[in-house]
Motif scaffolding. Sequence first.
Motif, PDB file in Angstrom:
ATOM      1  N   GLY A 104       0.524  -1.243   0.043  1.00 17.76           N
ATOM      2  CA  GLY A 104       0.061  -0.135  -0.025  1.00 17.76           C
ATOM      3  C   GLY A 104       0.786   1.291  -0.027  1.00 17.76           C
ATOM      4  O   GLY A 104       0.091   2.336   0.252  1.00 17.76           O
ATOM      5  N   LEU A 105       2.176   1.237  -0.339  1.00 18.75           N
ATOM      6  CA  LEU A 105       3.013   2.415  -0.367  1.00 18.75           C
ATOM      7  C   LEU A 105       2.893   3.005  -1.817  1.00 18.75           C
ATOM      8  O   LEU A 105       3.336   2.454  -2.874  1.00 18.75           O
ATOM      9  N   ASP A 106       2.449   4.255  -1.858  1.00 18.45           N
ATOM     10  CA  ASP A 106       2.251   5.077  -3.002  1.00 18.45           C
ATOM     11  C   ASP A 106       3.334   5.862  -3.011  1.00 18.45           C
ATOM     12  O   ASP A 106       3.671   6.851  -2.377  1.00 18.45           O
ATOM     13  N   LEU A 107       4.186   5.622  -4.107  1.00 16.08           N
ATOM     14  CA  LEU A 107       5.375   6.223  -4.215  1.00 16.08           C
ATOM     15  C   LEU A 107       5.762   6.725  -5.586  1.00 16.08           C
ATOM     16  O   LEU A 107       5.375   5.931  -6.622  1.00 16.08           O
ATOM     17  N   ASP A 108       6.604   7.745  -5.957  1.00 16.58           N
ATOM     18  CA  ASP A 108       6.982   8.029  -7.324  1.00 16.58           C
ATOM     19  C   ASP A 108       8.258   7.288  -7.432  1.00 16.58           C
ATOM     20  O   ASP A 108       9.406   7.177  -6.917  1.00 16.58           O
ATOM     21  N   ALA A 109       8.243   6.380  -8.644  1.00 17.67           N
ATOM     22  CA  ALA A 109       9.233   5.592  -9.193  1.00 17.67           C
ATOM     23  C   ALA A 109      10.555   6.594  -9.317  1.00 17.67           C
ATOM     24  O   ALA A 109      11.466   6.006  -9.043  1.00 17.67           O
ATOM     25  N   HIS A 110      10.308   7.837  -9.726  1.00 19.23           N
ATOM     26  CA  HIS A 110      11.730   8.652 -10.099  1.00 19.23           C
ATOM     27  C   HIS A 110      12.421   8.994  -8.501  1.00 19.23           C
ATOM     28  O   HIS A 110      13.342   9.496  -8.591  1.00 19.23           O
ATOM     29  N   THR A 111      11.523   8.861  -7.499  1.00 19.05           N
ATOM     30  CA  THR A 111      12.564   9.144  -6.098  1.00 19.05           C
ATOM     31  C   THR A 111      13.201   7.971  -5.708  1.00 19.05           C
ATOM     32  O   THR A 111      14.227   8.219  -4.855  1.00 19.05           O
TER      33      THR A 111
ATOM     34  N   ASP B 265       1.883   2.687   8.739  1.00 23.32           N
ATOM     35  CA  ASP B 265       1.104   2.990   7.406  1.00 23.32           C
ATOM     36  C   ASP B 265       1.269   1.992   6.299  1.00 23.32           C
ATOM     37  O   ASP B 265       0.687   2.403   5.170  1.00 23.32           O
ATOM     38  N   LEU B 266       1.742   1.207   6.489  1.00 27.22           N
ATOM     39  CA  LEU B 266       2.108   0.196   5.515  1.00 27.22           C
ATOM     40  C   LEU B 266       1.291  -1.283   6.066  1.00 27.22           C
ATOM     41  O   LEU B 266       1.510  -1.874   7.360  1.00 27.22           O
ATOM     42  N   GLN B 267       0.677  -1.904   5.095  1.00 29.01           N
ATOM     43  CA  GLN B 267      -0.111  -3.133   5.456  1.00 29.01           C
ATOM     44  C   GLN B 267       0.155  -4.246   4.373  1.00 29.01           C
ATOM     45  O   GLN B 267       0.464  -3.769   3.141  1.00 29.01           O
TER      46      GLN B 267
END
Length: 144
Positions: free
Chosen positions: A62-69, A103-105
């Motif tokens: 469930g971690l929504d992140l920007d691949a470019h980071t 925050d992660l599941q």
Amino acid sequence: MDSGLQNPSIIRVAAVVICDSQRRILTVRKRGTHRFMLPGGKPEAGEDPHQAAAREAYEEIGLDLDAHTLEHLGQFSADAANEPGQLVQAEAYLLPEPQRPEDLQAAAEIDELRWMSAEQIVTGTDIAPLLSTQIIPAWMERTG
């Protein structure tokens, strides 16, 4: 590396090293398996490895992140933890900012999340070989 096979199959994956503020690393155990590894998986058609790592992190925890980071840690190969007789080749990435464990599941095919110190991973008996023998030592060298 000698896997004992002349032409082993290679499983290509992308994975992400996710830490919390205490420098513990998130490991996951997929349904039907016994070894912990990093969140990640196989790239889909037309997908770059860093995009695959970001997508898999979203699907699995469930971690929504920007691949470019994501910062590239390296490419690593070892015997596959859950597919006997095959090699896994992983593009590993670092998520530069710490995450909050609450925050992660576990989602999708993930049965269990476990936050571990680098030392626990390196010495653990239920850890995927790629993670314990290659990725975490490289992470420790890079991050001090």
